[in-house]
Design an enzyme around this catalytic site. Structure first.
Site, PDB file in Angstrom:
ATOM      1  N   GLN A  11       7.203   3.075  -6.674  1.00  0.00           N
ATOM      2  CA  GLN A  11       8.189   3.956  -5.219  1.00  0.00           C
ATOM      3  C   GLN A  11       9.300   3.474  -6.828  1.00  0.00           C
ATOM      4  O   GLN A  11       9.518   4.781  -7.147  1.00  0.00           O
ATOM      5  CB  GLN A  11       8.645   2.910  -4.135  1.00  0.00           C
ATOM      6  CG  GLN A  11       7.558   2.277  -2.936  1.00  0.00           C
ATOM      7  CD  GLN A  11       6.616   3.889  -2.983  1.00  0.00           C
ATOM      8  OE1 GLN A  11       6.890   4.938  -3.152  1.00  0.00           O
ATOM      9  NE2 GLN A  11       5.215   3.691  -2.517  1.00  0.00           N
TER      10      GLN A  11
ATOM     11  N   TYR B  59       1.211  -1.027  -0.396  1.00  0.00           N
ATOM     12  CA  TYR B  59      -0.261  -0.150   0.494  1.00  0.00           C
ATOM     13  C   TYR B  59       0.708   0.945   0.437  1.00  0.00           C
ATOM     14  O   TYR B  59       2.268   1.235   0.048  1.00  0.00           O
ATOM     15  CB  TYR B  59      -1.570  -0.242   1.231  1.00  0.00           C
ATOM     16  CG  TYR B  59      -0.415  -0.428   2.565  1.00  0.00           C
ATOM     17  CD1 TYR B  59       0.659   0.200   2.998  1.00  0.00           C
ATOM     18  CD2 TYR B  59      -2.012   0.024   3.454  1.00  0.00           C
ATOM     19  CE1 TYR B  59       1.299   0.204   4.362  1.00  0.00           C
ATOM     20  CE2 TYR B  59      -1.163  -0.323   5.043  1.00  0.00           C
ATOM     21  CZ  TYR B  59      -0.268   0.160   4.996  1.00  0.00           C
ATOM     22  OH  TYR B  59       0.529   0.000   6.726  1.00  0.00           O
ATOM     23  N   GLU B  60       0.061   2.674  -0.052  1.00  0.00           N
ATOM     24  CA  GLU B  60       0.842   3.861  -0.640  1.00  0.00           C
ATOM     25  C   GLU B  60       1.825   3.543  -1.041  1.00  0.00           C
ATOM     26  O   GLU B  60       2.801   3.951  -1.377  1.00  0.00           O
ATOM     27  CB  GLU B  60       1.412   4.130   0.968  1.00  0.00           C
ATOM     28  CG  GLU B  60       1.931   5.547   1.197  1.00  0.00           C
ATOM     29  CD  GLU B  60       0.253   5.667   2.163  1.00  0.00           C
ATOM     30  OE1 GLU B  60       0.092   4.870   2.997  1.00  0.00           O
ATOM     31  OE2 GLU B  60       0.742   6.650   2.811  1.00  0.00           O
ATOM     32  N   GLY B  61       1.252   2.971  -2.372  1.00  0.00           N
ATOM     33  CA  GLY B  61       2.407   2.752  -3.745  1.00  0.00           C
ATOM     34  C   GLY B  61       2.953   1.577  -4.004  1.00  0.00           C
ATOM     35  O   GLY B  61       3.910   1.581  -2.664  1.00  0.00           O
TER      36      GLY B  61
END
Lengths: 404, 635
Positions: free
Chosen positions: B369, B362-364
């Site tokens: 990234q 998650y969060e990319g």
């Protein structure tokens, strides 16, 4: 016969008016002439600030000669080397052979390109340099790309006169006027001042902002702003600087609508004018309608800088927009105009395409232009039963967009 | 230069560590087993002010820096990764965008109670078709009066349920991709806003995760966050900061697993000594400690850069990438050190092993990234200009739903269509006269050549009556067949339909016809040719024989005498104001040349996507040769 006026006790306007030139820079129509301003300082030394266009050189030489009253000319300060101001320097050098030329390094390079021989008489100055002529001391501030790279402005610290080069200039010949407060500037000059600035310097908003930022600390010392065209300012600095600030930030001056139409047989014109009526009916106070075919683009550019909203109504021509509309948009691109709200009306008899093409140009070629999603297509002509509803909707949409 | 946190940082760490040990650790296994959200723990954290660590005191925050915030997430995650992400999602993903993009009124109304922890916040971006690619967002927000009407759903939303305040992203300009996305503040409890079932997750089971469902939710216009069309930018900037939070969480999980493994390795005796003294285990522990130290500094340095207001997006992505991989690596090795014991439920390392995995997703994702990091190193690829690479939108009528009902019998399809129309708000108890001029009509039933003989027109008239619509046609029906007068054919050259509902019966969808209906709110197609252009230009469609479908639809909509319809209320889309470019353009003082980071300067060996600050000092103006120092930023 000489035509001169005093700016201060020691500084005299010795410029000249131009009434016979049809096109400024051979492109922008002049309707009420233009002045080329030059100023002469009489101190222990005599100092000329800039010269004039070759076309008015004769009058100019007469003015200079009269004010010098037999004295030698010691210095010529060139703030801006564009030929409408510098072309007469050759003649000045011939007549006053002891004159020294003061300017920037880039101006020096350009002088040789233009064929002025100044090698032995050139004094190069840089940002922040000062020069003393006796009672008067001047300071130089570089003003690159407003709108040429060599440009500078010079502040006479003693009398508080800022020789501002092309900045704060205007079209319209002076014809005896010297100070902006001698005329109703807002009524009679502003439109031409705007047309001059936006068409000549419009592209260089960031550079104008850069100069305004640099000059801000000097402003308390400034009592006169003496540009190279148009009247000299000694009051209401906030007014004219405020205008420059808006133009160079590409912010509209007024909430209003400029309607530009391209019409071949009057049908598009009819819709454009109908829209203007609707907008006024709905309470928009400032609506200006222009025919692209008989309005020179320099006015259209100027008014685009003025108004917050622009409606473009164009016929379809060779499966594209009308060439003059295209020309107008190209100019907006070249002059970096941004932050306006556009609405589009297209006309076409068999394959209306102008709308898509205009929208594409506004979206892809210009910066931060908002294009209203309502669009009106006219098929040849519009009547109550064909398109009137969409036109009303567009009018509502324009009015609505003022509220955002 | 001493790489060290301050005394205040370490004091805060100690405080939170003691709290986590005392309040979270004893219940962590239970929370994990029961899939339970630690309401009491969060309430206690709120009392201590920890729900608003990096926000100004004037908004109810603690006024501390981002390193303090990172430490807080790290320390909670050291004990329980789920509790850590509650704080991270709350602070980074909900409070920060409101703090950074909200107006004063929004901040007072929402940020203050969130900072004080009186309310919990969440962030709704991800959708079934919009994960890493937010451009695929399908949730819509249509303006209507003083509201936006929100429809759609968001999946995998952390803190969903317990959270009171949601920052939600939706399309306000469908078809414009990421430029059409806007951000909204949405409150729990608003009509039409419901939750799906709590997901049964592999790890971080103490954090609440479920689906958000929006069904005609009325969001007041003042709840638009930032300006229309700015949503994607807000989301990306938010995720930049959120990565510091997730990096901290991952680092905390790694730290916790490492400490468990270290303690165990010192206690567990094999071959006559603690296994920690066996070289194979000692090496593992040394590797863990080394990498955790790397991770911590990556994380804190990104946080420091954020506080200093210098660009930190690349550093935050690096921290998240490294810490996420590290959490999985350390947790795996920790289980390995525990051996069989670590494989049992109830052992913290077993839970940490499962908790760690999400930090790579998650969060990319880790893949995203790398994309982010690479974009700062090699720049963005040049804009594709060839026609072939442009996204194609063949629909002349613009962005349409293109929902074709295929399931079941003809009757099932008709019912599905009617349900969809009712859901969109069409009220078939009202109607307009059959002969209303097309331009004034709110609804039109239009017929094409597919109708065949003239007597069949009765079928369509009947349908128009039951829909409450005016009757229209395609050009040939009026011009060649003369079933209707010329002023009733719809198309670019005929009448333009600008109302809400357009039902095209037996119309194949010639270009000029479609151009006449591009402003319709909803287009329905009924045609027996599945390849007819009309289907690529409709919102709803039924492929089938009109002689079968039309009577069924007539019957389904027959509500007897229609009441007269009130003033036509057309849903109008506002046009969002254009946003300035993210990366500043710079202009030359020597000639006026403008440097555009999107384009770079290929002749000067500056690749597209290079921000001006990263252009080499040796670079000169391609037009006049001035040095880089002679450039000024555009306003």
């Amino acid at each position: 016969m000489h035509q001169v006026r005093k700016v201060t006790e020691d500084i005299v306007w010795v410029g000249a008016n131009e009434h016979r030139l049809a096109l400024f820079e051979n492109i922008h129509p002049l309707t009420t002439g233009v002045s080329y301003n030059s100023y002469l300082l009489l101190d222990e030394k005599t100092v000329l600030f800039d010269t004039v266009d070759w076309a008015v050189c004769r009058q100019y030489l007469e003015n200079v000669d009269y004010v010098l009253n037999g004295r030698e000319l010691d210095y010529l300060v060139i703030n801006h080397l564009e030929p409408d101001h510098a072309a007469s320097m050759d003649e000045i050098i011939l007549r006053y052979p002891k004159v020294k030329i003061i300017s920037t390094e880039k101006a020096f390079m350009m002088m040789s390109q233009f064929g002025f021989d100044v090698v032995d008489r050139f004094i190069e100055v840089k940002e922040g340099d000062t020069y003393n002529f006796g009672k008067h001391t001047v300071a130089f501030v570089e003003a690159p790309m407003v709108h040429w790279p060599e440009a500078m402005v010079t502040l006479d610290v003693t009398d508080g006169v800022l020789f501002s080069a092309d900045a704060f200039g205007s079209f319209i010949a002076l014809d005896g006027v010297l100070f902006a407060d001698e005329v109703d500037f807002d009524r009679d000059y502003l439109d031409e001042a705007r047309r001059y600035l936006t068409n000549i310097v419009g592209k260089y908003g960031p550079q104008v902002q850069h100069l305004i930022g640099k000059a801000a600390p000097l402003l308390p010392q400034v009592k006169f702003i003496a540009p190279l065209h148009g009247p000299v300012w000694r009051k209401n600095f906030d007014y004219i600087i405020g205008k420059y600030d808006k133009w160079s930030k590409y912010e509209p001056e007024v909430d209003g609508v400029l309607v530009i139409y391209a019409s071949m047989y009057g049908n598009t014109e009819s819709v454009a004018v109908s829209l203007a009526s609707k907008l006024r009916e709905k309470g928009i106070k400032d609506v200006k309608v222009r025919d692209v075919s008989n309005t020179h683009v320099s006015w259209l550019v100027s008014e685009t800088f003025k108004y917050s909203h622009v409606v473009l109504a164009s016929v379809t021509y060779n499966l594209g927009m009308y060439p003059l509309i295209h020309n107008y948009l190209q100019d907006l691109k070249a002059l970096n105009v941004q932050n306006r709200t556009f609405a589009v009306i297209e006309n076409g008899t068999w394959a209306p395409q102008a709308g898509d093409k205009i929208r594409e140009f506004l979206d892809n070629e210009l910066k931060q232009m908002t294009v209203l999603s309502d669009e009106v297509t006219i098929n040849s002509s519009m009547s109550e039963t064909t398109g009137a509803v969409e036109l009303d909707r567009l009018a509502d949409s324009i009015v609505e967009s003022f509220k955002q | 230069m001493l790489f060290s946190t301050t005394e205040a940082h370490e004091k805060l760490r100690k405080e939170i560590r003691e709290f986590a040990e005392a309040e979270v650790k004893p219940i962590a296994f239970m929370l994990d087993q029961e899939n339970e959200f630690p309401h009491e723990v969060v309430a206690k954290m709120a009392k201590k002010g920890w729900m608003g660590i990096p926000f100004p005191k004037e908004y109810g925050g603690m006024g501390l820096d981002n390193v303090s915030y990172s430490i807080a997430v790290e320390e909670l995650s050291r004990v329980d990764g789920g509790t850590g992400v509650i704080l991270s999602a709350h602070s980074s993903l909900c409070l920060w965008p409101i703090f950074a993009y909200g107006n004063e009124k929004q901040k007072q109304k929402y940020l203050v109670p969130l900072c004080k922890g009186e309310k919990i916040g969440a962030f709704g971006l991800t959708e079934p078709d919009a994960g890493s690619d937010a451009g695929g967002t399908k949730t819509t927000a249509d303006p209507e009066g003083d509201y936006y009407i929100l429809n759609g759903n968001k999946i995998f939303i952390t803190n969903a349920g317990p959270a009171e305040t949601y920052v939600v992203f939706a399309m306000t300009q469908p078809g414009k991709g990421t430029r059409g996305i806007s951000a909204f503040i949405v409150e729990k409890g608003w009509e039409g806003f419901t939750f799906g079932d709590h997901y049964d997750k592999l790890g971080i089971r103490s954090s609440a995760t479920c689906e958000l469902i929006f069904n005609n939710v009325k969001v007041p216009k003042e709840n638009l966050l930032g300006q229309e069309g700015e949503g994607f930018r807000i989301a990306m900037a938010t995720l930049d900061g959120g990565r510091i939070g997730i990096a901290s969480q991952a680092m905390g999980i790694a730290q916790g697993a490492y400490e468990e493994a270290l303690t165990y390795a010192k206690e567990r005796i094999q071959f006559g000594k603690a296994i920690g003294f066996q070289q194979s285990i000692a090496n593992k522990l040394a590797d863990m400690a080394t990498k955790i130290r790397c991770a911590r500094y990556l994380c804190y340095s990104a946080a420091v850069q954020k506080d200093a207001h210098v660009p930190y997006a690349m550093e935050a992505a690096m921290a998240k990438l490294f810490c996420g991989d590290l959490a999985v690596e350390v947790a795996t090795e920790a289980v390995q050190i525990f051996g069989g014991t670590g494989y049992l439920k109830g052992m913290p390392v077993e839970r940490m092993y499962r908790d760690a995995k999400i930090t790579q997703i998650y969060e990319g994702t880790q893949e995203i990234q790398r994309t982010v990091i690479a974009s700062y190193i090699v720049g963005k690829p040049p804009k594709e200009t060839t026609a072939a690479s442009k996204p194609k939108n063949n629909a002349i009528t613009g962005e349409r739903k293109k929902e074709i009902f295929k399931e079941g019998s003809a009757k099932d399809k008709v019912n599905a269509l009617v349900t969809a129309l009712m859901k969109d708000g069409y009220d078939f108890s009202v109607g307009i006269d059959l002969n209303t001029p097309i331009v004034d009509a709110d609804r039109v039933v239009s017929v094409g050549k597919g109708i065949g003989e003239k007597k069949n027109m009765e079928l369509v008239k009947e349908l128009a009556k039951n829909v409450g619509a005016a009757l229209g046609s395609s050009r040939p029906v009026a011009e060649s067949l003369r079933y209707l007068p010329l002023n009733r054919y719809v198309g670019m050259s005929g009448q333009k339909f600008v109302g809400n509902l357009y039902i095209a019966v037996g119309i194949s969808g010639a270009g000029q016809h479609l151009k006449g209906i591009k402003n319709a709110t909803t287009i329905v197609a009924i045609n027996n040719n599945a390849n007819a252009a009309i289907f690529a230009n409709c919102d709803y469609g039924i492929v089938g024989d009109l002689f079968e479908i039309v009577p069924l639809l007539s019957k389904a909509l027959n509500t007897g005498e229609k009441k007269a319809m009130e003033q036509v209320k057309k849903i109008k889309r506002a046009t969002p104001k254009k946003l300035p470019p993210v990366n500043k353009h710079f202009v030359c003082l020597g000639c006026g040349y403008e440097y555009d980071p999107e384009l770079g300067d290929e002749d000067g060996a500056v690749s597209p996507g290079t921000i001006f600050e990263n252009v080499p000092d040796t670079w000169i103006c391609p037009d006049c040769g001035e040095e880089k120092s002679q450039f000024i930023p555009e306003r």
